[in-house]
Structures are given as C-alpha cells and as structure tokens.
Design an enzyme around this catalytic site. Sequence first.
Site, PDB file in Angstrom:
ATOM      1  N   TYR A  61     -13.996  -6.900  -4.531  1.00 14.56           N
ATOM      2  CA  TYR A  61     -14.990  -7.571  -5.384  1.00 14.56           C
ATOM      3  C   TYR A  61     -15.816  -6.504  -6.094  1.00 14.56           C
ATOM      4  CZ  TYR A  61     -18.100 -11.415  -6.784  1.00 14.56           C
ATOM      5  OH  TYR A  61     -18.817 -12.358  -7.508  1.00 14.56           O
ATOM      6  N   GLY A  62     -15.100  -5.580  -6.754  1.00 16.26           N
ATOM      7  CA  GLY A  62     -15.786  -4.542  -7.517  1.00 16.26           C
ATOM      8  C   GLY A  62     -15.803  -4.906  -8.990  1.00 16.26           C
TER       9      GLY A  62
ATOM     10  N   SER B  31     -20.086  -6.287  -0.433  1.00 13.21           N
ATOM     11  CA  SER B  31     -19.754  -7.231  -1.515  1.00 13.21           C
ATOM     12  C   SER B  31     -19.635  -8.667  -1.012  1.00 13.21           C
ATOM     13  CB  SER B  31     -18.435  -6.829  -2.171  1.00 13.21           C
ATOM     14  OG  SER B  31     -18.524  -5.536  -2.709  1.00 13.21           O
TER      15      SER B  31
ATOM     16  N   ASP C 154      -7.513   2.348  -6.684  1.00 15.15           N
ATOM     17  CA  ASP C 154      -6.088   2.696  -6.602  1.00 15.15           C
ATOM     18  C   ASP C 154      -5.753   3.611  -5.428  1.00 15.15           C
ATOM     19  OD1 ASP C 154      -5.164   1.270  -8.960  1.00 15.15           O
ATOM     20  OD2 ASP C 154      -6.472   2.659 -10.038  1.00 15.15           O
ATOM     21  N   GLU C 155      -6.679   4.498  -5.089  1.00 16.35           N
ATOM     22  CA  GLU C 155      -6.387   5.444  -3.997  1.00 16.35           C
ATOM     23  C   GLU C 155      -6.431   4.758  -2.633  1.00 16.35           C
ATOM     24  OE1 GLU C 155      -9.055   5.429  -5.919  1.00 16.35           O
ATOM     25  OE2 GLU C 155     -10.837   6.157  -4.881  1.00 16.35           O
TER      26      GLU C 155
ATOM     27  N   HIS D  48      -3.313  -2.545 -12.392  1.00 15.60           N
ATOM     28  CA  HIS D  48      -2.875  -1.220 -12.818  1.00 15.60           C
ATOM     29  C   HIS D  48      -1.577  -0.941 -12.058  1.00 15.60           C
ATOM     30  CE1 HIS D  48      -2.876   2.812 -14.191  1.00 15.60           C
ATOM     31  NE2 HIS D  48      -3.666   3.375 -13.297  1.00 15.60           N
TER      32      HIS D  48
ATOM     33  N   GLU E 238      -6.977   8.390 -20.146  1.00 18.63           N
ATOM     34  CA  GLU E 238      -8.213   8.785 -19.457  1.00 18.63           C
ATOM     35  C   GLU E 238      -8.292  10.290 -19.205  1.00 18.63           C
ATOM     36  OE1 GLU E 238      -7.786   5.809 -16.533  1.00 18.63           O
ATOM     37  OE2 GLU E 238      -6.807   7.056 -15.041  1.00 18.63           O
TER      38      GLU E 238
HETATM   39  P1  NAD Z   1     -14.004  -0.914  -7.778  1.00 16.85           P
HETATM   40  O1  NAD Z   1     -14.152   0.414  -7.175  1.00 16.85           O
HETATM   41  O2  NAD Z   1     -15.007  -1.364  -8.773  1.00 16.85           O
HETATM   42  O3  NAD Z   1     -13.983  -2.043  -6.642  1.00 16.85           O
HETATM   43  C1  NAD Z   1     -13.226  -1.926  -5.494  1.00 16.85           C
HETATM   44  C2  NAD Z   1     -13.514  -3.047  -4.515  1.00 16.85           C
HETATM   45  O4  NAD Z   1     -12.564  -2.952  -3.450  1.00 16.85           O
HETATM   46  C3  NAD Z   1     -14.886  -3.018  -3.879  1.00 16.85           C
HETATM   47  O5  NAD Z   1     -15.445  -4.313  -3.910  1.00 16.85           O
HETATM   48  C4  NAD Z   1     -14.581  -2.631  -2.419  1.00 16.85           C
HETATM   49  O6  NAD Z   1     -15.476  -3.194  -1.530  1.00 16.85           O
HETATM   50  C5  NAD Z   1     -13.216  -3.269  -2.255  1.00 16.85           C
HETATM   51  N1  NAD Z   1     -12.450  -2.803  -1.101  1.00 16.85           N
HETATM   52  C6  NAD Z   1     -12.346  -1.580  -0.570  1.00 16.85           C
HETATM   53  N2  NAD Z   1     -11.551  -1.606   0.517  1.00 16.85           N
HETATM   54  C7  NAD Z   1     -11.122  -2.889   0.657  1.00 16.85           C
HETATM   55  C8  NAD Z   1     -10.308  -3.584   1.603  1.00 16.85           C
HETATM   56  N3  NAD Z   1      -9.772  -2.951   2.654  1.00 16.85           N
HETATM   57  N4  NAD Z   1     -10.109  -4.920   1.435  1.00 16.85           N
HETATM   58  C9  NAD Z   1     -10.657  -5.554   0.409  1.00 16.85           C
HETATM   59  N5  NAD Z   1     -11.472  -4.973  -0.502  1.00 16.85           N
HETATM   60  C10 NAD Z   1     -11.696  -3.645  -0.367  1.00 16.85           C
HETATM   61  O7  NAD Z   1     -12.510  -0.997  -8.392  1.00 16.85           O
HETATM   62  P2  NAD Z   1     -12.062  -1.438  -9.873  1.00 16.85           P
HETATM   63  O8  NAD Z   1     -12.525  -0.426 -10.857  1.00 16.85           O
HETATM   64  O9  NAD Z   1     -12.377  -2.863 -10.068  1.00 16.85           O
HETATM   65  O10 NAD Z   1     -10.470  -1.246  -9.773  1.00 16.85           O
HETATM   66  C11 NAD Z   1      -9.621  -2.214  -9.201  1.00 16.85           C
HETATM   67  C12 NAD Z   1      -8.277  -2.151  -9.897  1.00 16.85           C
HETATM   68  O11 NAD Z   1      -8.442  -2.529 -11.263  1.00 16.85           O
HETATM   69  C13 NAD Z   1      -7.638  -0.781  -9.912  1.00 16.85           C
HETATM   70  O12 NAD Z   1      -6.250  -0.946  -9.788  1.00 16.85           O
HETATM   71  C14 NAD Z   1      -7.976  -0.263 -11.297  1.00 16.85           C
HETATM   72  O13 NAD Z   1      -7.070   0.700 -11.780  1.00 16.85           O
HETATM   73  C15 NAD Z   1      -7.869  -1.542 -12.093  1.00 16.85           C
HETATM   74  N6  NAD Z   1      -8.570  -1.536 -13.386  1.00 16.85           N
HETATM   75  C16 NAD Z   1      -9.882  -1.173 -13.436  1.00 16.85           C
HETATM   76  C17 NAD Z   1     -10.546  -1.193 -14.650  1.00 16.85           C
HETATM   77  C18 NAD Z   1     -12.004  -0.824 -14.736  1.00 16.85           C
HETATM   78  O14 NAD Z   1     -12.488  -0.702 -15.846  1.00 16.85           O
HETATM   79  N7  NAD Z   1     -12.752  -0.660 -13.674  1.00 16.85           N
HETATM   80  C19 NAD Z   1      -9.865  -1.601 -15.817  1.00 16.85           C
HETATM   81  C20 NAD Z   1      -8.537  -2.014 -15.724  1.00 16.85           C
HETATM   82  C21 NAD Z   1      -7.906  -1.965 -14.488  1.00 16.85           C
HETATM   83 MG    MG Z   2      -7.488   2.693 -18.601  1.00 11.07          MG
END
Ligand code: NAD
Ligand code: MG
Length: 338
Positions: free
Chosen positions: A24-25, A52, A82-83, A107, A194
């Site tokens: 929920y990020g 979250s 992703d990591e 992604h 990026e």
């Molecule tokens: P983020 O860092 O904002 O959020 C990550 C979330 O994962 C957090 O709520 C964290 O609490 C949760 N989390 C961590 N461990 C967990 C677990 N074991 N179980 C459940 N939840 C867990 O991440 P983001 O930027 O939203 O990225 C998520 C995906 O979206 C990635 O694959 C990223 O490449 C992709 N993406 C991101 C963007 C962007 O602009 N942020 C754009 C396009 C695609």
């Molecule tokens: Mg991108």
Amino acid sequence: MKVFYDADADSQLIKDKRVAIIGYGSQGHAHANNLKESGADVIVGLPKDSRSIQKAKDAGLEVLYSRDAAEVADVIMVLVPDELAPGVYRDEIAPALKANKYLAFAHGFGVHFKKIVPPTDVNVFLVAPKGPGHLVRSEYERGRGVPCLLAVHQDVTGDTRGIGMSYASAIGGGKAGIIETNFKEETETDLFGEQAVLCGGLTSLIQAGFETLTEAGYAPEMAYFECLHEMKLIVDLLYEGGIGNMRYSVSNTAEFGDLTRGGRIVNDETKAEMKKILGEIQSGQFADEWMSECESGKPNFRRLETEGEAHSIETVGKSLRAMMPWLGEKTLVNKQVN
Ligand code: NAD
Ligand code: MG
C-alpha cells in the site's frame, strides 16, 4: 502503435474477480482505491507490522495479511518495492498460487530478469501506469487517468489480456490510453530512462552545472536558481508541447545557446556511455548488481545517498525553498495518508 481506451475494455471482467493488492505504497494505494471506486472487489495485503494497515483501513479498504490476501484472491497484484518482490513472492504469494490464478505486476523487473519465476499454470500480466501512484490516484479522482502499459507474460486461461485491459481501465488508464507492450520492452526502457535521462542523467547534469558556477565564484543561490529551480519551468514547456514548444517560448538568445552548446554537453562520448548502460541493463548485469547490493544491506546505496544529501546544493536549496511557501502547497504526496 495501437492505443486502447475504455471502450476497448470489458469493465465487468475485473469486477467478477477478487483482487488482492499486495503493498500500500505509491502504486498500491492508487490501484486499491481506484479499483474499489470502479466497483471491483479489492483486498489489500500487508505484512503484520506494517504502518500502512491503518492508512488502508482509514480509506475504507479491507486489509488482510499478504499471505491470506493472496490465498483468497483470483488476481494478485504485486506492488511492493522491486527489490523486496522476490522475497515477498517466495514467502507469501507462491504458496497461495493455484492453477489459473492471475499474477500481476506494475513493472516487469522481477519476472523479466527471472528473480521471480511463476509456475507455468498461472496467468501473468503487467499494468504499469506511466506516472507515480499519487498522480494515478489524483487523476482518477478528477475523472481522468494516467496512460498505462499492458503486457501479458503467460496466458493459461486465454483471457489474460482481457483481464489486464479491464484492470487498466478500472484504475483510470482507459481514459488516457492503454498501450500494449511486452515485459522485456517495459522493463529495459524503464530502467534506461531512469538511469540515463530522468534520474541519473538529470541529477548529475544539475550538480555539475551548480558546481561549475559556484567553483567559478558565483553565489550558490544564483547557481541553484539557474541549474535546479528553473528546470521545472523548462520541463513544463517540454511536457506540454515537446522540444519545439520550449524553444518557441524561451528567448532567442536562450535558443541560440541551446542549439549551439547543448551537443557539446551531451556529446558522442555521452551517447557511447548511454549505450554501455543499456547493455548492462539488457544483459541482466544491472539487475544482478542491484539484487546483490540489497542482499548485502545496501552499503553502496546508503553511502552514495548520504553523499548526495551532503552536497551544498541541498543546503542552499532548503533555505531558498523556505522563501517560496507556495512550493509546499497542494503537494500530491502527504506521508500521513498516502
Ligand atoms: P512503495 O515503496 O511506494 O510501496 C511499497 C509498499 O510495499 C509499502 O506499502 C510497503 O509497506 C509494502 N510492503 C513491503 N513489504 C511487504 C510485504 N511483505 N507484503 C506486503 N506489502 C509489503 O512502492 P511503489 O513505488 O508503489 O512500487 C511498487 C511497484 O510499482 C514496483 O514494481 C514499481 O516498479 C512499480 N511502479 C512504481 C511507480 C512509481 O512511480 N512509484 C510507477 C510505475 C510502476
Ligand atoms: Mg519508470
């Protein structure tokens, strides 16, 4: 290239499935809330100690532990960093995967570089909004959407593309346009953008320009305005109408300087390095380096981040931004709620 819109999507398909949003990020909060308001049956999956959980509950969403959410869902969208995704997949999602379920990503990183290898009897697709999650949410709230990429990696049930299209439409993508691609293209172009241009190229360009002016004795405040603050004005013009639009708007002097000097800054040597960076992405070398950096506790990541924070552009920036209170108004990100 073909672009699809709401009319090309069957909005009922995703409503007939239970969707688990794992994480929920930035993206997670946007997908979960948009899907729910589009009428889908959504559950948010989070770890036991996650801060979250409260944010998602406050938004009126049903929350379960990740493993339980994956268990009850038909469509599992993985929106963790992703990591962390390979570990979350192994521990919480893989045990809950049954034949014909849908595993989804925003992604292609994990799947394309084989850090995640889903079983062959599961459908795999990606819906990647071309914008940060906070924009995906705010545009949806305004009745609009952010363009989305759609790709299918595995299709067992024959309807994965339709489900993906319906999902993309439910988060708002069908209002702006849904573009079909594949995992390789999405992943490799995203990383290249990026690294070479958006984050890596841009921050290094700004810092080098700032250093050149301050080392020549100019005031750091002037250097900040010229090399960082005004970047936004130029980017807004590029965003609105491309390079020609920006050149039309700036002064003739600025345009002549642009046309005659730009190619000396980003030259053949820079482009050769860009090609090298693209090669490291394509071969999987970058993905392996990033994964092993994470496994060893991110020592280089943290050192470089700390060095960046200590750069004098950050200090002068902080005091100058305090003079411009409007910069803090109407921000998309509010860390307490999203
Ligand atoms: P983020 O860092 O904002 O959020 C990550 C979330 O994962 C957090 O709520 C964290 O609490 C949760 N989390 C961590 N461990 C967990 C677990 N074991 N179980 C459940 N939840 C867990 O991440 P983001 O930027 O939203 O990225 C998520 C995906 O979206 C990635 O694959 C990223 O490449 C992709 N993406 C991101 C963007 C962007 O602009 N942020 C754009 C396009 C695609
Ligand atoms: Mg991108």
